[in-house]
Scaffold this active site. Structure first.
Site, PDB file in Angstrom:
ATOM      1  N   LYS A 118       0.828  -1.460   0.376  1.00 29.08           N
ATOM      2  CA  LYS A 118      -0.247   0.444   0.228  1.00 29.08           C
ATOM      3  C   LYS A 118       0.640   1.153   0.140  1.00 29.08           C
ATOM      4  O   LYS A 118       0.341   2.128  -0.275  1.00 29.08           O
ATOM      5  CB  LYS A 118      -0.906  -0.062   0.905  1.00 29.08           C
ATOM      6  CG  LYS A 118      -1.850  -0.145   1.911  1.00 29.08           C
ATOM      7  CD  LYS A 118      -3.359  -1.309   2.449  1.00 29.08           C
ATOM      8  CE  LYS A 118      -4.538  -1.783   2.575  1.00 29.08           C
ATOM      9  NZ  LYS A 118      -4.190  -3.310   2.415  1.00 29.08           N
ATOM     10  N   GLY A 166      -8.633  -8.081   3.363  1.00 30.48           N
ATOM     11  CA  GLY A 166      -9.470  -8.670   3.790  1.00 30.48           C
ATOM     12  C   GLY A 166      -9.613  -8.244   5.524  1.00 30.48           C
ATOM     13  O   GLY A 166     -10.135  -8.515   6.107  1.00 30.48           O
ATOM     14  N   GLY A 167      -9.525  -6.392   5.736  1.00 30.91           N
ATOM     15  CA  GLY A 167      -9.494  -6.105   7.033  1.00 30.91           C
ATOM     16  C   GLY A 167      -8.266  -6.547   7.671  1.00 30.91           C
ATOM     17  O   GLY A 167      -9.174  -5.680   8.659  1.00 30.91           O
ATOM     18  N   HIS A 210     -17.520   2.459  -1.552  1.00 29.69           N
ATOM     19  CA  HIS A 210     -16.530   1.453  -2.076  1.00 29.69           C
ATOM     20  C   HIS A 210     -16.693   1.149  -3.064  1.00 29.69           C
ATOM     21  O   HIS A 210     -17.683   0.351  -3.294  1.00 29.69           O
ATOM     22  CB  HIS A 210     -15.820   0.351  -0.765  1.00 29.69           C
ATOM     23  CG  HIS A 210     -14.918  -0.113  -1.401  1.00 29.69           C
ATOM     24  ND1 HIS A 210     -13.966  -0.920  -0.106  1.00 29.69           N
ATOM     25  CD2 HIS A 210     -14.621  -0.828  -2.590  1.00 29.69           C
ATOM     26  CE1 HIS A 210     -12.766  -1.421  -0.736  1.00 29.69           C
ATOM     27  NE2 HIS A 210     -13.576  -1.569  -2.059  1.00 29.69           N
ATOM     28  N   HIS A 237     -14.204  -4.007   7.651  1.00 25.39           N
ATOM     29  CA  HIS A 237     -13.492  -3.544   6.578  1.00 25.39           C
ATOM     30  C   HIS A 237     -13.449  -5.076   5.642  1.00 25.39           C
ATOM     31  O   HIS A 237     -13.203  -5.015   5.020  1.00 25.39           O
ATOM     32  CB  HIS A 237     -12.261  -2.956   7.033  1.00 25.39           C
ATOM     33  CG  HIS A 237     -11.929  -2.119   7.914  1.00 25.39           C
ATOM     34  ND1 HIS A 237     -12.201  -0.736   7.654  1.00 25.39           N
ATOM     35  CD2 HIS A 237     -11.333  -1.741   8.902  1.00 25.39           C
ATOM     36  CE1 HIS A 237     -11.946  -0.053   8.801  1.00 25.39           C
ATOM     37  NE2 HIS A 237     -11.863  -0.901   9.440  1.00 25.39           N
ATOM     38  N   ARG A 294      -5.356  -9.856  -8.576  1.00 23.58           N
ATOM     39  CA  ARG A 294      -5.970 -11.036  -8.796  1.00 23.58           C
ATOM     40  C   ARG A 294      -7.169 -11.004  -9.164  1.00 23.58           C
ATOM     41  O   ARG A 294      -7.726 -10.049  -9.038  1.00 23.58           O
ATOM     42  CB  ARG A 294      -6.126 -11.922  -7.567  1.00 23.58           C
ATOM     43  CG  ARG A 294      -6.457 -10.919  -6.749  1.00 23.58           C
ATOM     44  CD  ARG A 294      -6.229 -12.034  -5.041  1.00 23.58           C
ATOM     45  NE  ARG A 294      -6.951 -10.753  -3.960  1.00 23.58           N
ATOM     46  CZ  ARG A 294      -8.353 -10.420  -3.122  1.00 23.58           C
ATOM     47  NH1 ARG A 294      -8.786 -10.474  -4.742  1.00 23.58           N
ATOM     48  NH2 ARG A 294      -8.480  -9.426  -2.526  1.00 23.58           N
TER      49      ARG A 294
END
Length: 653
Positions: A118, A166-167, A210, A237, A294
């Site tokens: 990120k 995935g949070g 989102h 999330h 992906r």
């Protein structure tokens, strides 16, 4: 470039099954890999060949790169599809495939490595002119630097694991007093989950949507986008409901977001399937969130509105074929929605659930698709993500898709483990969701204390059904006394049915013709058993016929009702448990898992609410706290221990 012949799927569960369906339909041979926990799993049964790659823990199996490469070599697989999760965004794995002469069905290692960070990807997006959120993405990671940068950004802010997804490793911080504690937790979760504790900080947008854009690039430099998906309905999330197209999308906004996504893809010479995720604010401005290199969990909604098979596209691109469409040829038709079915208990803070699947009957109808990897009798283990499958519906309009999806969620029978079906049905029926006006804060705002998040208290009707099924099973097992059972209407039988720490008394009178008069929680009902085979019962209750799936094992009844699965115990013959009136100082494991942190020692003073132990299960960390003030009398675990559900961890006196 030569075509592919045999594809190894380096994954498990529903996505491994999904990839195999397309690969086999296109004539490819498939190879499954499996851990000890998955030896009898559906994805193994579907494959042409299967190879054991290690023990149940992911580090020894699905993250074991040498074992997977060796499985491909031994079976002659010339390509590997990573699915999503596990090694799908691991640049080292993509490189290892290249070095072994195996085609990796995905982007180049360089793109995976850049977008997998990120921190680095945000720097690259800023340079490419993609709109980004204000934040800190520097290399200095000490507490002092992060605290200083947090003050510059302002609160509320998000802490995010740079390598995360995935949070996991993600925390919302509302003020400076909680910053260092949340940094510690995020670092720990990131290190355990991704092998890196590097973090970034970002300004937290208030109530955004989102929205993500599906990208595809080929090996000839062509790049297009296939519309967008709205994934705003999230919990912690993690996405719960996804749909396409976005309910508030305009053609101008779609083009602007699509072009921004293309900029992101061109910046890394992207090849294959990828998704650029954005946050969309209430003023129509959008900001880069991350890029997933992906196939996404929610790819089916894009497939249903475009009529395309995205896995087939991935395979064709891996063989060197050009994209089959130009941007102007992409057509979006109708609306699609998807929900994720999890083995978790909303009434216990969404704790992941383990156990055996005693019944699985997906409700397949026109316009409904169910992607799963379930078979009856399989064990849901604590080693992997608790997502069991996805239910997807397509309709001419958003409302039609919603209605079809709701019915499919309500009618898909899942017994043996607790699931989030009641929550999913409640979300789909909420007026705010139906209107299409919602944000990522929807569940927090509207479901903080919703009835579906509490233990379901059985109704008089459900208790009556349970008593009748128990009695019917008992009578069937004792056919010799059946005549007396049918006609002894003057003597009611008393049942005591239990759920967790609650019990209900039910009185049942059997009358001729497999009919019953039942009294429960102040109501009297007339019930007739029309058909009952140990799996499904057709019942008539007060003149109305109903169908219910059920399973009865060792005095435990799993009954499928519209709110979801109801598990009742027949405690009629059991001794009455005497409950202690004092608060218990015994801390038990809420599920199977691994101890990753112990913050106390024997003899230490503890206070109510104090964090004592951290348990990791199903890819998430779960903090376990003291229920009372006292002294730690006995500590029975240490870091690294694998524990079972309800196992005693420690005792406070």
């Amino acid at each position: 470039m030569p075509g592919l012949n045999k594809i190894l799927i380096a994954n498990r569960g529903e996505i491994a099954c999904r990839i195999q369906r397309t690969a086999q339909a296109l004539g490819y041979r498939t190879v499954a890999v499996f851990s000890d926990a998955d030896a009898d799993a559906l994805h193994v049964q579907m494959a042409d060949e299967a190879v054991r790659i290690g023990a149940a823990p992911v580090q020894q199996s699905y993250l074991n790169i040498p074992a997977i490469i060796d499985a491909a070599r031994r079976t002659g697989a010339d390509a590997i599809h990573p699915g999503y999760g596990f090694l799908s965004e691991n640049a080292g794995f993509a490189l290892a495939c290249q070095q072994a002469g195996i085609t990796f069905i995905g982007p180049r290692p360089e793109a995976i490595e850049l977008m997998g960070s990120k921190r680095l990807s945000k720097i690259a997006m800023l340079e490419a002119g993609v709109p980004c959120i204000k934040g800190y993405q520097g290399a200095e990671q000490d507490d002092a630097t992060l605290s200083r940068e947090a003050g510059r950004i302002g609160y509320p802010l998000m802490i995010k694991a740079s390598a995360g997804g995935g949070g996991r490793g993600m925390r919302l911080v509302n003020d400076a007093s909680h910053l260092l504690e949340q940094i510690r937790t995020a670092r720990s979760e990131a290190l355990h989950g991704f092998g890196s504790d590097e973090l970034i900080l970002e300004q937290a947008l208030i109530d955004p949507r989102h929205v993500e854009v599906q990208l595809f690039g080929d090996q000839h430099g062509n790049l297009i986008y296939l519309g967008e998906r709205d994934c705003s309905i999230q919990r912690r999330h993690q996405k719960v409901i996804e749909e396409a197209p976005c309910p508030v999308m305009t053609s101008e906004l779609r083009q602007a977001m699509g072009e921004a996504a293309l900029k992101a893809g061109r910046a890394v010479n992207y090849v294959g399937a990828g998704t650029v995720e954005f946050l969309l604010d209430t003023h129509g401005k959008f900001y880069f969130l991350e890029m997933n290199t992906r196939l996404q969990v929610e790819h089916p909604v894009t497939e249903l509105i475009t009529g395309l098979d995205l896995v087939a596209w991935q395979l064709n691109i891996a063989e060197g074929q050009p994209l089959p469409l130009r941007q102007e040829q992409v057509q979006l038709t109708g609306h699609a929605m998807e929900v994720r079915v999890y083995a978790e208990d909303p009434a216990q803070g969404f704790l992941p659930q383990t156990g055996h699947i005693s019944a699985w009957e997906p409700a397949l109808k026109d316009g409904v698709r169910i992607d799963h990897g379930l078979i009856e009798g399989q064990h849901v283990s604590p080693f992997y993500d608790p997502m069991l499958g996805k239910i997807i519906a397509h309709g001419a309009t958003r409302e039609e898709a919603r209605r079809k999806l709701l019915r499919a969620v309500q009618d898909s029978v899942l017994l043996g483990v607790q699931s989030n079906q009641h929550l999913l049905a409640s979300l789909l029926q909420h007026p705010q969701f139906i209107s299409g006006e919602f944000s990522t804060g929807f569940i927090t705002q509207h479901f903080a204390d919703h009835p579906c998040l509490h233990l379901h208290v059985p109704s008089a009707e459900e208790l009556a059904i349970a008593a009748a099924l128990l009695y019917h099973a008992s009578a069937k097992a004792h056919r010799s006394s059946l005549a007396g059972w049918r006609n002894n209407a003057s003597v009611p039988l008393s049942y005591r049915l239990g759920l967790e720490d609650q019990e209900w008394s039910v009185a049942l009178n059997a009358v001729p013709g497999e009919a019953y008069r039942v009294q429960a929680v102040g109501r009297e009902l007339e019930l007739r058993v029309i058909e009952c085979d140990g799996r499904r019962a057709i019942l008539e209750i007060d003149g109305i016929r109903q169908r219910h799936a059920y399973r009865l094992e060792a005095g435990r009844l799993c009954l499928f009702t519209r709110p979801g699965s109801l598990r009742l115990e027949d405690r009629t013959q059991a001794l009455v448990n005497i409950q202690s009136s004092v608060s218990s100082g015994t801390l038990k494991a809420p599920m199977d898992g691994a101890i990753v942190d112990v913050l106390v020692s024997e003899g230490s003073q503890v206070s109510k609410g104090q964090l004592l132990v951290v348990l990791e299960a199903m890819k998430m960390e779960h903090p376990l706290k003291s229920g009372i003030d006292g002294v730690l009398k006995r500590l029975q675990v240490q870091v690294g221990d694998q524990v079972k559900n309800r196992q005693i961890l420690l005792e406070v006196e």
